[in-house]
Design an enzyme around this catalytic site. Structure first.
Site, PDB file in Angstrom:
ATOM      1  N   ILE A   1       0.926  -1.403  -0.041  1.00 48.29           N
ATOM      2  CA  ILE A   1      -0.002  -0.172  -0.121  1.00 48.29           C
ATOM      3  C   ILE A   1       0.826   1.180   0.080  1.00 48.29           C
ATOM      4  CG2 ILE A   1      -0.121   0.081   2.500  1.00 48.29           C
ATOM      5  CD1 ILE A   1      -3.168   1.033   1.916  1.00 48.29           C
TER       6      ILE A   1
ATOM      7  N   ILE B   1       5.006  -1.019   2.778  1.00 48.96           N
ATOM      8  CA  ILE B   1       4.703   0.203   2.636  1.00 48.96           C
ATOM      9  C   ILE B   1       5.557   0.674   1.372  1.00 48.96           C
ATOM     10  CG2 ILE B   1       4.368   2.572   3.523  1.00 48.96           C
ATOM     11  CD1 ILE B   1       2.874   0.344   4.985  1.00 48.96           C
ATOM     12  N   LYS B   2       4.722   1.143   0.343  1.00 46.82           N
ATOM     13  CA  LYS B   2       5.418   1.705  -0.804  1.00 46.82           C
ATOM     14  C   LYS B   2       5.574   3.142  -0.654  1.00 46.82           C
ATOM     15  CE  LYS B   2       3.931   0.358  -5.088  1.00 46.82           C
ATOM     16  NZ  LYS B   2       2.992   0.043  -6.350  1.00 46.82           N
ATOM     17  N   ILE B   3       6.907   3.611  -0.914  1.00 47.15           N
ATOM     18  CA  ILE B   3       7.483   4.824  -0.748  1.00 47.15           C
ATOM     19  C   ILE B   3       8.216   5.208  -2.351  1.00 47.15           C
ATOM     20  CG2 ILE B   3       9.130   6.508   0.199  1.00 47.15           C
ATOM     21  CD1 ILE B   3       8.594   4.766   2.835  1.00 47.15           C
TER      22      ILE B   3
END
Length: 374
Positions: free
Chosen positions: A110, A141-143
């Site tokens: 996400i 966690i997408k960064i």
């Protein structure tokens, strides 16, 4: 029964679906893809959620939106609740895969709001908030790998949070991403975290590179330039894997992996073929290498299952050819630094546009929820 997707998995490639929706979860479609298409993970992004929640034929969000409207949720709270619930439920569906692979697969990603792509501190804060809200160990966690994203990646990993680094287009930026990962794991180790439980992938975009470079090669128009069309994306990814092998064999990385840390796996993103003249499985069959992830839209997944020809590793034996492609691109005047920076900028802007579309969709849905629900 042996299938191309099974052969791909046997060759060391983890197949992740580049899509998620409430309907996929509730209909059993996602479970079916796990069972029959060797899917072992899912990635999401703002465009995917806009497509899911904005699909007027899909009423699976109606009840949840009505409940959010009734409690007076604003648009950003509603999006946060809807998307994290989808990711949590998908993570639960993939939990057996996660357990069976010791946390390597069974992952659901996400993304932090793309509005924060150039704000390090806000990215870190939202990553922590998403991680706590989903509350599943098999989340990523997408960064984005923007300049502001790099220190955020380090800071989030240092908290023991697993990260999917997205929007990587250039080898130079990829090298910086690996350094950010190693720094994060070093800090996590210093902070007392069990580094064996922290996982990360680096999402290297493929088809968008060909789209941009091919446009420039066509404009140049010489025989040498035209002969290089549709070669840059695969060459770029193959050289990324070469860089991955080099960086994770050096003393800094091996000190961490010897202490139980995981390597940051390369992930091939944007693997749907955009040029109809190219084979529809090009960015799958030409990028087979052990320890990689290929995240596919369903169309590409089905094409691979139907007629993909998997012949084993198609990456590590082709480094010389990939370097030759890069030499050729430079010789005809292609500026890869300019092209990949443009792609990063456009990638962020596209996700921002999708996010704002999603905000508009959810705002309208909250306002039109049945009167009795509000």
């Amino acid at each position: 029964m042996s299938t191309p997707t099974k052969a791909l998995s046997d060759a060391g490639v983890s197949i992740w679906l580049d899509d998620l929706s409430r309907a996929r979860i509730e209909s059993g479609n996602l479970a079916e893809l796990i069972a029959t298409r060797d899917v072992v993970g899912v990635t999401t992004n703002p465009t995917i959620f806009q497509g899911a929640i904005g699909n007027t034929a899909d009423h699976s969000y109606d009840e949840r939106i009505a409940a959010l409207s009734a409690r007076g949720a604003d648009v950003d709270e509603a999006i946060f609740e809807l998307t994290t619930e989808d990711v949590r439920d998908a993570a639960d569906l993939f939990r057996p895969v996660y357990d069976a692979t010791a946390g390597v697969d069974g992952r659901v990603s996400i993304e932090v709001s793309p509005d924060l792509a150039h704000d390090t501190d806000a990215t870190v804060a939202e990553a922590k908030k998403l991680w706590a809200k989903v509350d599943r160990p098999n989340t990523l966690i997408k960064i984005p790998a923007t300049k502001a994203g790099l220190p955020a990646i380090t800071a989030v990993l240092a908290e023991g949070i697993s990260v999917n680094v997205t929007l990587i287009f250039s080898l130079e930026r990829y090298a910086a991403v690996i350094d950010a990962y190693l720094a994060g794991i070093e800090q996590a180790q210093a902070n007392g975290h069990d580094v064996s439980g922290i996982h990360s992938v680096a999402s290297f975009f493929v088809s968008r590179v060909d789209t941009e470079i091919d446009k420039r090669l066509t404009a140049i128009g010489t025989e040498d330039a035209l002969a290089l069309k549709s070669k840059a994306g695969v060459a770029n990814a193959r050289l990324a894997y070469e860089l991955f092998e080099q960086k994770f064999a050096d003393a800094r990385a091996t000190a961490l992996t010897d202490a139980g840390a995981n390597v940051q796996r390369p992930l091939w993103a944007s693997t749907g073929v955009k040029d109809p003249n190219l084979p529809d499985t090009l960015y799958v069959t030409e990028l087979v290498a052990p320890g990689t992830v290929n995240t596919m839209p369903e169309k590409t997944l089905e094409a691979t299952f139907d007629h993909g020809v998997v012949t084993g590793d198609t990456v590590t034996g082709n480094y010389a050819d990939a370097h030759a492609v890069f030499d050729g691109l430079a010789a005809v005047g292609i500026d890869l630094v300019d092209a990949t920076q443009l792609l990063e900028d456009e990638g962020v802007e596209k996700f921002i546009a999708s996010w704002h579309d999603l905000q508009g969709t959810v705002t309208a849905a909250l306002q039109s929820a049945p009167e009795g629900a509000r």
